[in-house]
Design an enzyme around this catalytic site. Structure first.
Site, PDB file in Angstrom:
ATOM      1  N   ASN A  53       0.751   1.526  -4.232  1.00  0.00           N
ATOM      2  CA  ASN A  53      -0.404   1.725  -3.352  1.00  0.00           C
ATOM      3  C   ASN A  53      -0.388   3.054  -2.628  1.00  0.00           C
ATOM      4  O   ASN A  53      -1.438   3.673  -2.445  1.00  0.00           O
ATOM      5  CB  ASN A  53      -0.474   0.620  -2.295  1.00  0.00           C
ATOM      6  CG  ASN A  53      -0.511  -0.755  -2.891  1.00  0.00           C
ATOM      7  OD1 ASN A  53       0.480  -1.207  -3.447  1.00  0.00           O
ATOM      8  ND2 ASN A  53      -1.656  -1.419  -2.799  1.00  0.00           N
ATOM      9  N   ASP A 102       3.704  -4.646  -5.356  1.00  0.00           N
ATOM     10  CA  ASP A 102       3.310  -4.871  -3.975  1.00  0.00           C
ATOM     11  C   ASP A 102       1.795  -4.836  -3.829  1.00  0.00           C
ATOM     12  O   ASP A 102       1.115  -3.969  -4.390  1.00  0.00           O
ATOM     13  CB  ASP A 102       3.941  -3.774  -3.104  1.00  0.00           C
ATOM     14  CG  ASP A 102       3.731  -3.995  -1.629  1.00  0.00           C
ATOM     15  OD1 ASP A 102       3.951  -5.123  -1.161  1.00  0.00           O
ATOM     16  OD2 ASP A 102       3.350  -3.034  -0.933  1.00  0.00           O
ATOM     17  N   GLU A 114       2.174  -9.676  -6.112  1.00  0.00           N
ATOM     18  CA  GLU A 114       1.840 -10.218  -4.801  1.00  0.00           C
ATOM     19  C   GLU A 114       0.313 -10.246  -4.711  1.00  0.00           C
ATOM     20  O   GLU A 114      -0.325  -9.217  -4.511  1.00  0.00           O
ATOM     21  CB  GLU A 114       2.422  -9.353  -3.681  1.00  0.00           C
ATOM     22  CG  GLU A 114       2.103  -9.902  -2.300  1.00  0.00           C
ATOM     23  CD  GLU A 114       2.440  -8.926  -1.179  1.00  0.00           C
ATOM     24  OE1 GLU A 114       2.748  -9.405  -0.077  1.00  0.00           O
ATOM     25  OE2 GLU A 114       2.378  -7.707  -1.396  1.00  0.00           O
TER      26      GLU A 114
END
Length: 580
Positions: free
Chosen positions: A107, A205, A250
């Site tokens: 990210n 993530d 996730e």
């Protein structure tokens, strides 16, 4: 299902264990856990039954977000060791039959990363387009921030660049522009690098924020028109480099959006996804003392392809998110388990571990872990869960549940030889401190939570259907009871019955395809009639203690459970078979 499938798709029947390296074991006395210390404890994890070790970020970092603010994706933070230490850890784990995966943070970077430094200084540099910028002042985006109370916008202005940059997380974590081909190529190089050093995959993530899937803001990646295609591209590259590596996502979204991120074979996107929906409804069921919320969630859990898997969990390394519940439901859970404002985080989650939330009630705690291990999927533990560790509620934010691992009954919990004030974080005190909760004493106590979970893991390993079967709720009349089974090929199954109530309950469970007189072997049993033991009857380790249930004329099995009692059972067979 062929027997070889269980090795080809190893993640279907595994036990995942998450470790924050800096909080696990300090090998050199500087007060910070390290890779060498973790390597010393691989045999401990093997004894517990762990088959997959998940490492939280170990990369170089300024340390403003527990390692998720990364300055170098190709190295190890010097506080934690070296690349050589990482390779030694992976090799030792592999020798014990444990695979190793690591957090893949796609990210964002730290604002101290050389890419962002160059991006700010030179708008003509290739790195400038690694990030997402806007020239004009952004509108109010306070409703889009993730860390409510800590961030006011998802845009911040760079004085050097004279522009605003996007950050879905903290302002010191500028978002990467994954629609940029150079960024994608760099991500592929990062993945290839760590696979070459021996990793077996990655935990990805914050997938929704990465791809803007299921979210109502599209602003950060207008150029990325096919987020599923990109995730599939990442997975395909990984599998070219390592044929049995995995991506664990996730994905804190409703089931319908989670399901799309598995992809459709052969175009797989994620191999495993955390089941946030079931986890959050589990806590609502615990708060109410009724099985209904969890049962309702499981009824809507979509079927998935054999190559994919749900990951079941009770606790992870972040706040215990409750944003898949309605506002009134979330308040119920807060009232039951986070009554003080300091117990809560960002208005949506809880900063506590399970044992303190359940006031140390061992029977109730064990019921929860029995349920987690019995649900179809792959269970995941956060370090210290197997001991019943508590939280440091005085720690900042998410750090409350990331206190040092408690190995021994001393002031530093056996975590380090450094003085307590020199540790990376304080050791938990009070009833859940190391004098009462530690691995040394737990391993020697046959009735400890550690040995209970170890036996659950062993029972699960012998019950392949729990990793491969489909979820089926079983009819029974009691609102406090959840009866379910994992079924495979229409005949093989493992069923489990759990009492969410503080009162004893008797029920009759319908086994739809059973015949009157069929015998069912009890696999795990605590708190049911005839068993007053505080440890599970484990059919694999205690053959002399096996008990059976008998299906009655109406195809029902009578079950009597004590407060928070539970049992697992399966069809009784003599001799070896290929499933159990």
């Amino acid at each position: 299902m062929k027997g070889t499938d269980t090795s080809d798709l190893w993640w279907k029947t595994g036990l995942i264990y998450c470790v924050d390296v800096e909080s696990f074991l300090d090998s050199n006395g500087d007060g910070v856990g390290d890779l060498a210390g973790l390597t010393r404890r691989i045999d401990y994890l093997a004894e517990l039954g762990v088959t997959c070790l998940w490492l939280m970020p170990f990369y170089p970092t300024p340390g403003r977000d527990d390692g998720y603010d990364i300055t170098d994706f190709y190295n190890v933070d010097p506080r934690l060791g070296s690349l050589g230490d990482l390779v030694a850890l992976v090799r030792t784990a592999h020798d014990r039959g444990i695979r190793v995966i690591a957090d893949l943070v796609l990210n964002h970077t730290s604002d101290q990363h050389p890419w962002f430094q160059r991006a700010q200084e030179d708008p003509e540099s290739p790195e400038h387009d690694f990030y997402v910028w806007r020239d004009t002042e952004p509108p109010d985006t306070s409703d889009l921030v993730i860390f409510h109370g800590e961030q006011k916008s998802i845009w911040s202005k760079s004085k050097k660049a004279g522009k605003w940059y996007l950050h879905r997380f903290y302002k010191h974590q500028p978002d990467l522009n994954v629609s940029n081909r150079r960024v994608r190529n760099e991500i592929a190089k990062i993945i290839g690098f760590w696979l070459q050093l021996g990793l077996d995959g990655f935990r990805v993530d914050a997938v929704p924020q990465l791809l803007t899937v299921g979210l109502h803001d599209q602003i950060e990646n207008d150029g990325l028109t096919d987020p599923h295609g990109y995730l599939g591209e990442v997975h395909a590259f990984m599998r070219r480099r390592s044929t049995d590596a995995i991506l664990l996502g996730e994905v804190n979204l409703p089931y319908r959006e989670q399901e799309t991120l598995f992809g459709t074979p052969p175009a797989v996107e994620l191999d495993l996804i955390f089941d946030f929906v079931a986890m959050q409804n589990l806590y609502l069921s615990l708060a109410r003392g009724e099985a209904g919320p969890l049962a309702a969630a499981l009824r809507t859990r979509p079927p998935i392809d054999d190559v994919n898997q749900w990951v079941t969990f009770v606790r992870n390394h972040d706040e215990l998110a409750l944003d898949q519940l309605g506002e009134a439901e979330r308040e119920e859970v807060f009232a039951a388990f986070a009554p003080e404002e300091r117990h809560r985080a960002f208005g949506r989650g809880i900063r506590r571990r399970l044992p303190p939330m359940l006031e140390g009630d061992q029977q109730r705690i064990r019921m929860v872990y029995s349920l987690m291990f019995s649900l179809p999927g792959t269970p995941a533990l956060f370090y210290g869960e197997e001991l019943g560790m508590g939280e440091d509620i005085d720690a900042e934010g998410r750090q409350a549940v990331r206190s040092p691992m408690q190995w021994a009954p001393d002031a530093s919990g056996g975590f380090s030889e450094a003085a307590p004030e020199e540790l990376v974080a304080p050791v938990v005190g009070g009833d859940f401190g190391p004098e009462n909760i530690n691995a040394h004493d737990a391993a020697a106590d046959s009735t400890s939570l550690f040995n209970f979970i170890r036996r659950l893991a062993a029972a699960r390993r012998r019950s392949v259907v729990l990793g491969w079967g489909s979820t089926e709720l079983l009819e029974q009349p009691e609102t406090a009871v959840l009866a379910h089974r994992a079924a495979l090929d229409g005949q093989d199954f493992v069923a489990a019955v759990h009492n969410f109530s503080a009162e004893p309950v008797e029920t009759r469970v319908l086994i739809p395809d059973a015949e009157p007189g069929d015998e069912l072997e009890i696999l795990v049993d605590v708190g049911s009639a005839g068993n007053d033991a505080k440890e599970p009857i484990d059919a694999g380790e205690h053959r002399h203690r096996i008990r059976k249930l008998t299906v009655e004329d109406d195809r029902r099995v009578p079950v009597a459970l004590e407060r928070y009692g539970f049992l697992w059972f399966r069809p009784f067979r003599l001799g070896p078979d290929g499933i159990f």
